[in-house]
Write an enzyme that holds these catalytic residues in place. Structure first.
Site, short mmCIF file in Angstrom:
data_model
loop_
_atom_site.label_atom_id
_atom_site.label_comp_id
_atom_site.label_asym_id
_atom_site.label_seq_id
_atom_site.Cartn_x
_atom_site.Cartn_y
_atom_site.Cartn_z
N GLN A 24 0.92 -0.97 0.07
CA GLN A 24 0.15 0.15 0.07
C GLN A 24 0.24 1.50 -0.10
OE1 GLN A 24 -2.81 -0.44 2.74
NE2 GLN A 24 -4.09 1.73 2.57
N SER A 79 4.54 -5.44 3.60
CA SER A 79 3.10 -5.60 4.28
C SER A 79 1.60 -6.33 3.08
CB SER A 79 3.08 -4.32 4.22
OG SER A 79 1.57 -4.05 5.19
N LEU A 80 1.25 -5.58 2.49
CA LEU A 80 0.08 -6.44 1.58
C LEU A 80 1.24 -7.42 0.49
CD1 LEU A 80 -2.49 -6.26 0.57
CD2 LEU A 80 -1.81 -4.66 -0.98
N ARG A 129 -8.97 -8.08 4.07
CA ARG A 129 -7.91 -7.99 5.30
C ARG A 129 -7.69 -6.47 5.21
NH1 ARG A 129 -2.40 -5.48 3.82
NH2 ARG A 129 -0.58 -6.09 5.97
N HIS A 136 0.84 -1.66 11.92
CA HIS A 136 2.02 -2.39 12.12
C HIS A 136 2.21 -1.38 13.36
CE1 HIS A 136 2.26 -4.07 7.93
NE2 HIS A 136 2.04 -2.81 7.86
N GLN A 171 1.20 -10.22 11.55
CA GLN A 171 2.09 -8.94 10.75
C GLN A 171 0.92 -7.31 10.50
OE1 GLN A 171 0.73 -8.25 6.53
NE2 GLN A 171 2.70 -8.71 5.76
#
Length: 525
Positions: free
Chosen positions: A9, A86-87, A111, A190, A238
């Protein structure tokens, strides 16, 4: 060695996927059906200005990344490792075969929806100073509510926390002429403030069944290769854990990766270039977030265990390909630099000797053990003992045997007692030693008592039982070895990850494949 990277992202833009949607109409239609809106229109036109909203950004990026990787594979070979920011980690797992395209869309859709519901947080990226300097500023300013969210490079770090705290921190950083940029987000991704989202998503993940990985994926959460049994825990965690991107890249460099290819962008490529520059200058070593020393740039030791008749010089052909390791070539008594010591004839004496050498130096969960033939059997038993004493290696690589025991047959009984002529004939038939060594009478006079001792100690292990280990194993055998088709028997001796390979050749195939053996050793990590 090559790693493929998938952006996350923040890398989205209007017009992304322009050259992909028409090439993959079935996948595009399936994605639109699952998502409940026209994905192509969202990415190319974005008429309702939703592309930058988390619940839309995440599935859109996932689909575009997935299609771009399909296009990439038309002209390229699969990589040695996969990573995603991340993603982007979901695309890495898709590429590794953990789930299919449809399942991946459903996962990132949920998500995105869960993360979009989180409110009241802010994030900012700090540029140009080290993580330790950032932590000092936060400590002095009393910013206990702010977390480190992304360790992107040694001088690019993202902080996250309650909106008011982040806004105040931005002002303080600016007063010190430190470059800091607020990010356009609605929550502290996060960070500890995503705990509820993490728990919700973990529960959602439990309804899915996942497949074994075909290519190793390095996790954002711990910068370690995913283990299938921990997949749900790590994926769920995560969301409320920092992205350890610097550690991830450093660990791959440490494994010998020299090519990093980004799918669909340049954001990650620039980060990697910055990290590589820091590695070269020696500035990337730092403490990790939990206060433990980060060994990412410290060379791993690799312990090379001798095959029958071998000594510390037996793996010279491998050394030019192990430059990323600190090599420890071991030998048993009665040979090489230990030729003044008496030979050992008991397997457990041999194993105890090797264990004492390794246990003094091994960095648990970091160093590697490799052995061929007798060395492979010794390596397994030594690893078993190291695990009992919480000194287990990061990985174990074995070659030339299909199991860590000898199944005694009439043809193997008392080989060490055979007269010289029959002993030589037996060695030739077994392919257990290069023919040139046997044909050299002077050399064979030296090596014969060592070989007989090694066969006797192998004979002594035939009736012994061994338990399973947890350490990941890569097993390799030559295609022409008599028991090459039994290599999968290693599965009976490990509860950890096992990967099996065959390379062209007989028992001493390793001499013809030093680079590939070194690659597999690196891959085991």
């Amino acid at each position: 060695m090559k790693t493929i990277m998938f952006p996350g992202q923040g890398s989205q833009f209007k017009g992304m996927g322009k050259h992909l949607f028409d090439r993959y109409p079935e996948e595009t239609a399936l994605a639109s059906e699952i998502l409940g809106y026209d994905l192509k229109q969202l990415c190319l036109a974005d008429p309702d200005k939703k592309l930058n909203l988390t619940q839309y950004t995440q599935p859109a990026l996932f689909v575009v990344n997935a299609l771009a990787y399909k296009e990439f594979l038309k002209n390229e070979t699969p990589p040695d490792y996969l990573i995603g920011h991340s993603l982007g980690e979901y695309n890495a797992l898709l590429a590794s075969g953990v789930f299919d395209f449809e399942t991946g869309i459903r996962l990132v859709k949920k998500r995105g929806e869960i993360m979009a519901e989180a409110k009241g947080g802010g994030m900012a990226v700090v540029l140009g100073i080290t993580i330790q300097d950032i932590k000092n500023v936060l400590r002095i300013g009393g910013y206990d509510q702010i977390d480190i969210a992304n360790y992107n490079t040694p001088t690019q770090t993202v902080i996250a926390g309650p909106s008011d705290d982040v806004t105040r921190a931005i002002r303080d950083f600016e007063k010190m002429d430190i470059k800091i940029i607020a990010l356009n987000v609605s929550a502290a991704f996060h960070s500890r403030y995503m705990k509820n989202a993490s728990q919700l998503f973990t529960s959602f993940l439990k309804q899915f069944r996942f497949s074994y990985m075909q290519i190793p994926v390095i996790a954002n959460k711990n910068s370690q290769p995913y283990k299938n049994e921990q997949l749900i825990e790590i994926l769920g965690g995560q969301i409320d854990s920092p992205v350890l991107w610097t550690d991830t890249i450093c660990s791959l460099i440490d494994k010998g990766v020299n090519q990093f290819k980004e799918i669909g962008g340049t954001f990650l490529t620039k980060m990697v270039e910055d990290i590589q520059a820091s590695v070269k200058s020696g500035n990337a070593i730092k403490p990790t977030i939990n206060g433990q020393q980060n060994y990412s740039l410290k060379k791993r030791r690799i312990f090379l265990l001798p095959f029958a008749g071998g000594n510390r010089y037996s793996y010279q052909f491998l050394l030019p390909h192990l430059k990323h390791f600190e090599v420890r070539s071991l030998e048993l008594p009665g040979r090489g630099k230990r030729s003044n010591e008496p030979l050992v004839y008991s397997f457990f004496d041999a194993m105890g000797d090797i264990y004492r050498q390794i246990s003094k130096e091994i960095e648990p969960n970091y160093d590697v053990i490799y052995g061929h033939s007798l060395g492979a059997i010794l390596a397994y038993w030594v690893t078993y003992r190291l695990e009992k004493n919480q000194k287990n290696p990061a990985s174990l690589v074995v070659s030339g045997v299909p199991r860590p025991t000898i199944i005694q047959t009439d043809s193997l009984k008392a080989v060490h007692k055979l007269p010289r002529k029959e002993f030589v004939e037996k060695l030739v038939r077994m392919g257990g030693m290069p023919k040139g060594f046997i044909e050299s009478e002077e050399f064979f006079d030296y090596i014969e008592p060592i070989l007989r001792a090694d066969f006797k100690l192998l004979h002594s292990i035939s009736d012994c039982k061994v338990g399973s280990i947890q350490t990941p194993i890569i097993a390799v055998m030559g295609t022409k070895e008599s028991k090459a088709n039994q290599i999968e028997e290693w599965r009976n001796f490990t509860e950890g990850h096992l990967e099996c390979h065959h390379l062209e050749g007989d028992h001493f195939f390793i001499n013809n494949h030093p680079q590939r053996i070194a690659e597999l050793i690196s891959k085991s990590l």
